[in-house]
Design an enzyme around this catalytic site. Structure first.
Site, PDB file in Angstrom:
ATOM      1  N   GLY A 120      -1.956   3.918 -77.023  1.00  0.00           N
ATOM      2  CA  GLY A 120      -2.577   2.808 -77.742  1.00  0.00           C
ATOM      3  C   GLY A 120      -3.211   1.770 -76.841  1.00  0.00           C
TER       4      GLY A 120
ATOM      5  N   ASP B  15       4.312   3.010 -82.118  1.00  0.00           N
ATOM      6  CA  ASP B  15       5.665   3.131 -81.585  1.00  0.00           C
ATOM      7  C   ASP B  15       5.658   2.539 -80.190  1.00  0.00           C
ATOM      8  OD1 ASP B  15       8.291   3.771 -81.130  1.00  0.00           O
ATOM      9  OD2 ASP B  15       7.909   5.894 -80.763  1.00  0.00           O
ATOM     10  N   SER B  16       5.918   1.251 -80.126  1.00  0.00           N
ATOM     11  CA  SER B  16       5.814   0.555 -78.849  1.00  0.00           C
ATOM     12  C   SER B  16       7.162   0.019 -78.414  1.00  0.00           C
ATOM     13  CB  SER B  16       4.831  -0.618 -78.988  1.00  0.00           C
ATOM     14  OG  SER B  16       5.367  -1.562 -79.892  1.00  0.00           O
TER      15      SER B  16
END
Length: 190
Positions: free
Chosen positions: A11, A31-32
């Site tokens: 991302g 999903d960080s």
């Protein structure tokens, strides 16, 4: 990389390139890791702006949203970033025993104005629902009900505003002041 029809990519690099490719699916899951450190780019106005431009009409984005017990100010800041870009913005949470404080929140956004993310758009088929250990449509809706202190902090950023739908305490039908005014009216009228 692509897994079936789900595109997977970095991302941060996509954000820097302006996410030139249009997203194939209606849902985006970011999903960080935490918004402090290497992943902080994934919690900025510029990232959300690039993401929004790449999303299709009707798309929904879900991003890790920290914990109301630990980072309420940060949650408000990130929700403001999202509100500047998305017509629909909301916040929910779930319990996860391995997270600090046992909870994690989610930033939920949609490209559709006035989209009600607090209610599931579809329910699992009966056979699938029986296999699920945690999720139910009621749990989905309940995840948007926040403790009063958290609701007060994020209510102004939630869009669409839905009074009493996602507040932890329903406003009473009669307040002390309305009862006092009613009693005064009875006394004066008597």
């Amino acid at each position: 990389m692509e897994l079936g029809t789900i595109p997977v990519s970095d991302g941060i690099s996509m954000g820097h390139e302006g996410m030139r490719a249009s997203l194939v699916s209606r849902e985006v899951i970011v999903d960080s890791s935490d918004p402090i450190g290497p992943a902080e780019t994934l919690f900025t106005s510029s990232f959300y702006s690039c993401l929004r431009k790449a999303m299709r009409p009707g798309a929904i984005m879900c991003n890790q949203g920290e914990c109301v017990w630990l980072h309420l100010d940060l949650i408000g800041e990130v929700l403001r970033h999202c509100k500047a870009v998305f017509p629909t913005v909301d916040y929910c949470y779930t319990t996860i025993p391995t997270c600090p404080s046992g909870q994690i929140g989610f930033l939920m956004c949609s490209t559709t104005p006035d989209c009600v993310l607090r209610q599931p758009t579809r329910t699992p088929a009966a056979g699938l629902q029986e296999q699920l250990k945690y999720y139910t449509p009621a749990v989905h809706a309940a995840s948007f009900v926040l403790p009063r202190f958290a609701e007060r902090a994020v209510a102004a950023e939630r869009r669409p505003a839905m009074p009493h739908v996602a507040t932890s305490v329903r406003e009473p039908l009669f307040s002390r002041s309305s009862i006092a005014l009613g009693a005064l009216g009875v006394i004066v009228g008597a």
